[in-house]
Design an enzyme around this catalytic site. Sequence first.
Site, PDB file in Angstrom:
ATOM      1  N   ARG A 237     -40.497  -1.160   8.923  1.00  0.00           N
ATOM      2  CA  ARG A 237     -41.737  -1.748   9.430  1.00  0.00           C
ATOM      3  C   ARG A 237     -41.954  -3.122   8.813  1.00  0.00           C
ATOM      4  O   ARG A 237     -41.576  -3.387   7.666  1.00  0.00           O
ATOM      5  CB  ARG A 237     -42.895  -0.829   9.070  1.00  0.00           C
TER       6      ARG A 237
ATOM      7  N   THR B 238     -42.779  -2.033  22.841  1.00  0.00           N
ATOM      8  CA  THR B 238     -41.923  -1.218  21.973  1.00  0.00           C
ATOM      9  C   THR B 238     -40.803  -0.596  22.802  1.00  0.00           C
ATOM     10  O   THR B 238     -40.880  -0.541  24.026  1.00  0.00           O
ATOM     11  CB  THR B 238     -42.787  -0.122  21.303  1.00  0.00           C
TER      12      THR B 238
ATOM     13  N   THR C  83     -40.085  -2.268  17.640  1.00  0.00           N
ATOM     14  CA  THR C  83     -41.204  -2.960  18.287  1.00  0.00           C
ATOM     15  C   THR C  83     -41.328  -4.403  17.840  1.00  0.00           C
ATOM     16  O   THR C  83     -40.872  -4.778  16.763  1.00  0.00           O
ATOM     17  CB  THR C  83     -42.521  -2.217  17.979  1.00  0.00           C
TER      18      THR C  83
ATOM     19  N   ASP D  87     -51.641  -4.959  14.277  1.00  0.00           N
ATOM     20  CA  ASP D  87     -51.650  -3.500  14.184  1.00  0.00           C
ATOM     21  C   ASP D  87     -52.487  -3.009  13.008  1.00  0.00           C
ATOM     22  O   ASP D  87     -52.706  -1.807  12.863  1.00  0.00           O
ATOM     23  CB  ASP D  87     -50.226  -2.955  14.050  1.00  0.00           C
TER      24      ASP D  87
ATOM     25  N   SER E 102     -48.038   3.793  15.551  1.00  0.00           N
ATOM     26  CA  SER E 102     -47.995   4.993  16.385  1.00  0.00           C
ATOM     27  C   SER E 102     -46.571   5.457  16.646  1.00  0.00           C
ATOM     28  O   SER E 102     -46.369   6.552  17.186  1.00  0.00           O
ATOM     29  CB  SER E 102     -48.691   4.721  17.723  1.00  0.00           C
TER      30      SER E 102
ATOM     31  N   GLY F 120     -45.109   2.747  23.554  1.00  0.00           N
ATOM     32  CA  GLY F 120     -46.388   2.943  24.230  1.00  0.00           C
ATOM     33  C   GLY F 120     -47.629   2.685  23.410  1.00  0.00           C
ATOM     34  O   GLY F 120     -48.712   3.147  23.770  1.00  0.00           O
TER      35      GLY F 120
END
EC number: 2.3.2.2
Length: 583
Positions: A109, A396, A414, A436, A461, A482
């Site tokens: 991430r 994503t 993503t 985010d 998510s 999504g």
Amino acid sequence: MRLPRLFLALLYSSLVVLSISACSSATDTGAGDAGKAPWEAGAMATAANPHAVDAAMKMLRAGGHAVDAAVAAHAVLGLVEPQSSGLGGGAFMLVYQRDPGSLVFHDGRELAPAGATPGMFMDDGEVMGFMEAWQSGRAIGVPGVVALYEDTHRKYGKLPWATVLQPAITLAREGFEVSPRMAGFLPRIAELGRLDENPGAAQYFYPQGKALQPGHLLKNPQYAETLSRIAEEGSSAFYSGAIARAIVEQARAEPNPGTLSLQDIANYRTREREVLCEPFRKLRVCAPVAPSSAAAQIMMLSYYDQFTQQDMDPEQQLAAFVDAQRLAYADRDHYFGDPDFVTVPLQQLLSPAYLRQRASERFAPDAIPVHGEPEAAGTDVTLIWGKDSTGEVPGTSHLSIVDSEGNAVSMTATVEAPFGSGRWAAGFLLNNQMTDFAREYRADEPAQANAVAPGKRPRSSMSPLMVFDEGGELLMVTGSPGGNSIPAYVFKSLVGILDWNMTPQEAADYPNVIARGETVRVEVSAAAGQEIADMLKSLGYKVEERKGENSGLHIILVEGGQLSGAADSRREGKVGALPPLDP
């Protein structure tokens, strides 16, 4: 009214509540490798673009590990599907090693710059609008994908590092035909943002001021050069030198420049994190911990199981599916964040006592769902977080791979919103992942679990998941893009296959139903979607009818010693398969 098979399936009579299991950064799936027969199911890859699947299959045919195939596939996705993910973004990778039967969550991430502050998206006491924040330099976090490539390849890869990147390099140099999906985004994004104005991006996506058309042969020599340098020098070519300087230059450009620095980029590291493997009936569902939201699907399965019984009518079964989401989403939104910065009480949220109590708090259809209080169930947690204000836009992609030895990868990647921040560096787009985080900040109110902080990873998510049978063998690999709808999409794949007896393709293509907050979104453009929407309205739910959803479920199922897969028809992908290796 004749209802789809999904809602006619009878459920198990047993009511099983999940219990927390011990876990470590290399989680045992439950059976180890003792007594396992040789893997004879072959290999499979499924992703959102045929070029990416072709790259993965090339690695698998050469005897590569699932990670080799995943890196090759995603490097291609970053080229042919830049609206969804790429080198300038981040990813989660769940890796299964059949021998010794272990699972590791590799967290790639993005990271907040050292100069990030909780109020960086506030302006004179007001929250910066999403459109303004999305297209800003402030939105750019340190990309993690390239480090994830290298770290996982170093640990699991069988093929040479340069080999796994070569398909993307070749395709970037020789060109590929622009897909209808990419081309379809471009006019809309030009109206909303600055993709058609930003240096580099404008010339690439809008040559001579006109959006690329489907079928156009598109070459990206900058992308090929960037990957060639990474292939020769490793990830240091990305996290220092000319590429890093290009990233910083774009992040600090007007309007609304960010604070991203060369030191921020040089300091980036991936993390190996825990995996939760929890029982669902006779199976085990394995999910990464936060900052992923995959544990929410484990919660959903528990609530769904508690709400269902044999001989339920279709309305009751549908309500159970919806209400399980409403409960789990409310807790996810409130408690989940970067575990390096906040205490995420997963053990308490997944404890049998709390799951039973929370299920008894099932919301009325017209009620607004709120988070639960684990301490009220006798669990040891006292956390006071502010009300979550996080928004998350879908941009994503997901891929699922099983190699010829039974190893597997579930990877979700993503750049956040479509085409990320719209800013271009060295042949790729930069993320807008900082949006985010919760953008709203009030100094006089309790901090949100997902508040901005320097060096922090935003909650995601993204939910790469795997399921194992009662003998400990791999049963299912799943995941989806999504945005905030990912937990619902992945939950649908789990329930559709594990309980409604669907094939992977049937589960992927079934109407999406997203129950986050007080509104239930239903994909009425899919077959049976309108029936579902009407049924929910009759039960008293506030329904929003949607003509399209952004799922991209890519699923592999292992059943009877054979592999079957799905590529979500809402995207442009395919499934590739190889027969078992000759003994």
